[in-house]
Design a protein around this motif. Structure first.
Motif, short mmCIF file in Angstrom:
data_model
loop_
_atom_site.label_atom_id
_atom_site.label_comp_id
_atom_site.label_asym_id
_atom_site.label_seq_id
_atom_site.Cartn_x
_atom_site.Cartn_y
_atom_site.Cartn_z
N ALA C 36 0.84 -1.20 0.00
CA ALA C 36 0.00 0.00 0.00
C ALA C 36 0.88 1.25 0.00
O ALA C 36 0.67 2.18 -0.79
CB ALA C 36 -0.93 -0.01 1.22
N GLY C 37 1.89 1.25 0.88
CA GLY C 37 2.77 2.41 0.95
C GLY C 37 3.55 2.62 -0.33
O GLY C 37 3.69 3.74 -0.83
N GLY C 38 4.04 1.53 -0.90
CA GLY C 38 4.84 1.61 -2.12
C GLY C 38 4.01 2.12 -3.29
O GLY C 38 4.46 2.99 -4.04
N LEU C 39 2.81 1.60 -3.43
CA LEU C 39 1.96 2.04 -4.55
C LEU C 39 1.54 3.49 -4.36
O LEU C 39 1.51 4.28 -5.31
CB LEU C 39 0.73 1.13 -4.69
N TYR C 40 1.23 3.85 -3.10
CA TYR C 40 0.88 5.26 -2.84
C TYR C 40 2.06 6.16 -3.17
O TYR C 40 1.93 7.15 -3.90
CB TYR C 40 0.47 5.41 -1.37
N ARG C 45 3.59 10.33 -4.53
CA ARG C 45 4.72 11.09 -4.01
C ARG C 45 5.87 11.22 -4.98
O ARG C 45 6.55 12.24 -5.01
CB ARG C 45 5.23 10.45 -2.71
N ALA C 46 6.10 10.15 -5.79
CA ALA C 46 7.26 10.19 -6.68
C ALA C 46 7.04 11.24 -7.76
O ALA C 46 5.94 11.36 -8.29
CB ALA C 46 7.49 8.82 -7.30
N MET C 203 11.71 8.36 -5.73
CA MET C 203 11.28 7.35 -6.70
C MET C 203 11.68 5.96 -6.22
O MET C 203 10.95 4.99 -6.40
CB MET C 203 11.97 7.58 -8.04
N LEU C 204 12.90 5.88 -5.64
CA LEU C 204 13.49 4.58 -5.35
C LEU C 204 12.83 3.91 -4.15
O LEU C 204 12.56 2.71 -4.16
CB LEU C 204 14.99 4.76 -5.10
N VAL C 205 12.54 4.72 -3.10
CA VAL C 205 12.03 4.12 -1.87
C VAL C 205 10.69 3.40 -2.10
O VAL C 205 10.54 2.24 -1.70
CB VAL C 205 11.93 5.18 -0.75
#
Lengths: 60, 229, 246
Positions: C36-40, C45-46, C203-205
């Motif tokens: 969820a965090g990564g897709l958000y 954010r990216a 972008m990376l995180v």
């Protein structure tokens, strides 16, 4: 919000990608849970019917 | 044939010789895949039109795809008859290392299925308007490539022995594994077609052949034992 | 000695059943949070890529699924080898449970790659080296599952498919190399580049979170599926009587 959904003109490609990803993730979760539940129900049914003969779990 | 008195080399030779002799007695087993090879290649000019420049551009790929399909077809005869009449079981019980015997068997199959394709290839290449300079590389690449295909295929054939629908299933297993052979073989021919040196892909094919000869018999013998269970 | 007993204990079905059951939430909850965090992060954010604009956001589902399909194939082959060599049925169960998961992610990788390729290359399918390798990997999964379903007997299906998985994993590097080589000769346009260290952290995180999340999700799914396999395979064992209530 409008701008976010628009994805800089790439909405046609970005949103279906994420949709497919959610579909695959969802299918994986659903099918695993369904298998788990079916196996569990089957085992309980067999136990209730007293079908388990005494076989030890000697083999792995 | 007792395990004590028959040496490894002798046992392998006996298997090899037997397979060759049987094949010469039942000639259709050898000839059918070649006929298939020729027919598949014939399909392409009929489907694409007789334009020589077009055919020349496709020639390497067409001959190689046809060779790949035909050697898949030939794999059916590798174990099936011996599996059904119990010969394969006898081999596993012979006391000789099974991988070694299967190596001999697959070598015999390579000769029987590969050499006819190699011999037929120049004629087909000519029919596709390929220049005659390509013949040497085409024949070398086919000779090496059919070897890899025989050994890879021997694993697939052994794995599907115990199942009811062998043929199509075997193709599903072997085709993805065989794609590197197709890439290198067709590429070597293509390079020769353009007058470039083709040694690179030919060496890669040779390396794959050595790898296949050393590893595939072990996998085949495991698979044969599973199928005979 | 200590590890060996531990391994043996884990490989015994009742122990595995209990331990895997306890582990599921420990895998599933972080997986859900990370995905969820990564897709958000990836969607919101990216910042947009300076070359590809917003289309690059497809990487957050494309790259982790490519990664996971390879992880699954490796796990499958290693588990199959362990099962074949040491005759551990649980390892075979893991291999069997992994195949459909890996195949589904290989397919997702192909589909998102195609969706990404459309705006970048102008075609739905480009014979790009990575996509072609992925396609062959998908074929390998299909062959594995086809062979498995062709056997009625579970023990033979286990061992036959194990041999195929091992032959397959030996071939994967060769296929990868050959496809790369083939593609470089045809001057393929590789637009889908994996973000190197040059990617800014924003972008990376999220990308790394997606990688970790997908992997943990696989662990949770494998636990659930192997537990189901164990119940089916151990249908006559006595330990089933002492099953804790669901």
């Amino acid at each position: 919000m409008e701008e976010f959904l628009h994805m800089g003109g790439y909405a046609r490609y970005v949103w279906p990608s994420y949709g497919l990803a959610l579909l695959v993730l969802g299918w994986n979760i659903w099918s695993a849970l369904r298998l788990g539940r079916a196996a569990r129900a089957g085992a309980e049914r067999r136990l209730a019917a007293g079908a388990t003969e005494g076989r030890d779990h000697g083999d792995r | 044939m007792s395990a004590v008195t028959t040496g490894l080399g002798r046992a392998a030779w006996l298997v090899f010789e037997r397979d060759l002799r049987l094949a010469f007695r039942r000639w259709d087993q050898v000839s059918h895949p070649v006929v298939f090879f020729v027919m598949v290649v014939t399909l392409f000019p009929l489907a694409l039109g007789p334009e020589p420049s077009l055919l020349r551009n496709m020639a390497a790929g067409v001959v190689w795809v046809a060779a790949l399909l035909s050697s898949l077809l030939a794999l059916e005869s590798l174990y099936r008859a011996d599996f059904e009449d119990g010969t394969l079981e006898q081999l596993t019980l012979s006391g000789q290392p099974l991988a070694w015997l299967l190596l001999a068997k697959t070598l015999a199959h390579w000769f029987l299925s590969g050499i006819p394709l190699v011999v037929a290839a120049p004629v087909l290449a000519a029919s596709l308007a390929a220049p005659s300079t390509v013949v040497g590389v085409l024949m070398t690449s086919l000779a090496l490539g059919t070897g890899v295909l025989s050994f890879l295929g021997s694993v697939g054939a052994a794995l599907t022995l115990g199942t009811r629908r062998g043929g199509v299933l075997m193709s599903l297993l072997v085709l993805p594994l065989a794609m590197p052979v197709l890439i290198f073989g067709a590429r070597a021919t293509e390079q020769a077609m353009h007058g470039e040196p083709a040694a690179g892909p030919l060496w890669l094919l040779a390396a794959m052949l050595i790898l296949a000869i050393t590893l595939a018999p072990w996998a085949s013998s495991a698979a044969v034992r599973i199928s005979l269970d | 000695m200590g590890t060996w007993t531990w391994f043996h204990k884990l490989a015994s079905p009742p122990h595995f059943y209990r331990i895997a059951g306890r582990l599921i939430p420990w895998f599933a909850v972080p997986a859900a949070l990370l995905i969820a965090g990564g897709l958000y992060g990836g969607l919101v954010r990216a910042p947009p890529d300076y070359q590809q604009g917003e289309a690059f956001r497809i990487i957050y589902v494309h790259a982790p699924s490519a990664w996971l399909s390879l992880v699954c194939y490796t796990t499958m082959a290693v588990a199959a080898a362990v099962g074949l060599i040491w005759r551990i049925k649980l390892a075979h169960a893991l291999a069997a449970a992994t195949a459909p998961i890996g195949a589904s992610f290989a397919l997702l990788c192909l589909a998102t790659g195609s969706l990404w390729g459309r705006p970048m290359w102008g075609t739905w399918w480009e014979w790009d080296a990575r996509l072609t390798s992925q396609l062959i990997l998908f074929f390998l999964y299909l062959g594995y599952m086809a062979l498995r379903s062709a056997y009625d007997d579970l023990g033979r299906a286990d061992r036959a498919s194990a041999v195929l998985a091992i032959v397959g994993i030996v071939n994967v590097p060769i296929i990868h190399f050959s496809v790369d080589w083939w593609n470089s000769l045809h001057q393929g346009s590789t637009v889908i580049r994996k973000g190197g260290p040059a990617m800014p952290p924003s972008m990376l995180v999220p990308l790394l979170m997606c990688f970790a999340g997908f992997t943990l999700l696989y662990a949770a799914l494998a636990c659930i599926r192997v537990r189901a396999e164990v119940l089916e395979r151990e249908r006559n064992a006595t330990w089933l009587r002492e099953l804790p209530p669901a």
